[in-house]
Design a protein around this motif. Structure first.
Motif, PDB file in Angstrom:
ATOM      1  N   THR A  34       0.855  -1.184   0.000  1.00 32.55           N
ATOM      2  CA  THR A  34       0.000   0.000   0.000  1.00 32.55           C
ATOM      3  C   THR A  34       0.890   1.233   0.000  1.00 32.55           C
ATOM      4  O   THR A  34       2.115   1.120   0.116  1.00 32.55           O
ATOM      5  N   ASP A  36       1.219   3.318   2.346  1.00 33.00           N
ATOM      6  CA  ASP A  36       1.786   3.531   3.682  1.00 33.00           C
ATOM      7  C   ASP A  36       2.574   2.351   4.222  1.00 33.00           C
ATOM      8  O   ASP A  36       3.178   2.441   5.281  1.00 33.00           O
ATOM      9  N   GLY A  37       2.532   1.198   3.548  1.00 32.15           N
ATOM     10  CA  GLY A  37       3.222   0.022   4.056  1.00 32.15           C
ATOM     11  C   GLY A  37       2.784  -1.234   3.337  1.00 32.15           C
ATOM     12  O   GLY A  37       2.694  -1.278   2.124  1.00 32.15           O
ATOM     13  N   GLN A  39       0.046  -4.820   3.658  1.00 36.97           N
ATOM     14  CA  GLN A  39      -1.083  -5.466   4.308  1.00 36.97           C
ATOM     15  C   GLN A  39      -0.988  -6.963   4.020  1.00 36.97           C
ATOM     16  O   GLN A  39      -0.790  -7.365   2.880  1.00 36.97           O
ATOM     17  N   PHE A  97       9.454  -1.299   8.885  1.00 30.51           N
ATOM     18  CA  PHE A  97       8.122  -1.212   9.482  1.00 30.51           C
ATOM     19  C   PHE A  97       8.167  -0.717  10.913  1.00 30.51           C
ATOM     20  O   PHE A  97       9.113  -0.980  11.646  1.00 30.51           O
ATOM     21  N   LYS A 101       2.969   0.343  15.477  1.00 26.32           N
ATOM     22  CA  LYS A 101       1.754   0.736  14.772  1.00 26.32           C
ATOM     23  C   LYS A 101       1.112  -0.417  13.987  1.00 26.32           C
ATOM     24  O   LYS A 101       0.196  -0.196  13.212  1.00 26.32           O
ATOM     25  N   THR A 114      -2.050  -4.939   9.211  1.00 26.02           N
ATOM     26  CA  THR A 114      -1.597  -3.721   8.555  1.00 26.02           C
ATOM     27  C   THR A 114      -0.246  -3.354   9.148  1.00 26.02           C
ATOM     28  O   THR A 114      -0.128  -3.149  10.353  1.00 26.02           O
ATOM     29  N   PRO A 116       2.434  -0.609   8.866  1.00 22.27           N
ATOM     30  CA  PRO A 116       2.831   0.695   8.328  1.00 22.27           C
ATOM     31  C   PRO A 116       4.351   0.862   8.321  1.00 22.27           C
ATOM     32  O   PRO A 116       5.049   0.352   9.196  1.00 22.27           O
ATOM     33  N   ARG A 117       4.822   1.560   7.319  1.00 26.90           N
ATOM     34  CA  ARG A 117       6.264   1.835   7.238  1.00 26.90           C
ATOM     35  C   ARG A 117       6.659   2.851   8.306  1.00 26.90           C
ATOM     36  O   ARG A 117       5.898   3.740   8.646  1.00 26.90           O
ATOM     37  N   LYS A 122      10.002   5.804   4.818  1.00 24.83           N
ATOM     38  CA  LYS A 122       9.110   6.320   3.779  1.00 24.83           C
ATOM     39  C   LYS A 122       9.911   7.162   2.790  1.00 24.83           C
ATOM     40  O   LYS A 122      10.852   7.855   3.167  1.00 24.83           O
TER      41      LYS A 122
END
Length: 131
Positions: A34, A36-37, A39, A97, A101, A114, A116-117, A122
């Motif tokens: 995704t 943002d990271g 899934q 990651f 979070k 999920t 997230p990075r 990023k």
């Protein structure tokens, strides 16, 4: 990126048995990148939220799910194609990651994680100035 480290090259029937004599299956997983990271979606039919264990230790994400066997009332099983058993799968995680979070949800036998990075991982947009 997440890398599967749970029993490479083995089929579900090759998996070890648990201490209670049942099978342990490697759940099927989809991994989606995704913005943002990442899934992860794992098939874990028959597992309830209370019977799930998701841990991250030394960059290894481990997912375990316990299934309580079901038996038809007052019926003798003649043939079975559906194998019941517990689930276990591990993924080696990069340092991209943010472990604080990570979120997990379970709906209709699908566990969704999920990942997230971390902000440092990023991509950064670099502004270009006119000379």
């Amino acid at each position: 990126m997440a890398k599967d480290v749970s029993n490479p090259g083995k089929r579900e029937t090759d998996m070890p048995e648990t201490t209670h004599g049942g099978r342990v299956y490697r759940p099927l997983a989809d991994i989606v990148e995704t913005g943002d990271g990442v899934q992860l979606m794992l098939e874990m039919p028959g597992v309830s939220r209370d019977d799930l264990d998701v841990t991250l230790e030394k960059r290894v994400l481990t997912i375990r799910g316990k299934v309580h066997p079901t038996a038809p009332d007052k019926l003798d099983l003649v043939h079975a194609e559906y194998g019941e058993g517990d689930y276990e799968r591990s993924f080696s995680m990069s340092q991209d990651f943010d472990p604080d979070k990570i979120e997990a949800s379970l709906s209709n036998g699908i566990l969704t994680l999920t990942l997230p990075r971390a902000e440092a991982a990023k991509p950064k947009k670099i502004a270009v100035r006119a000379a």
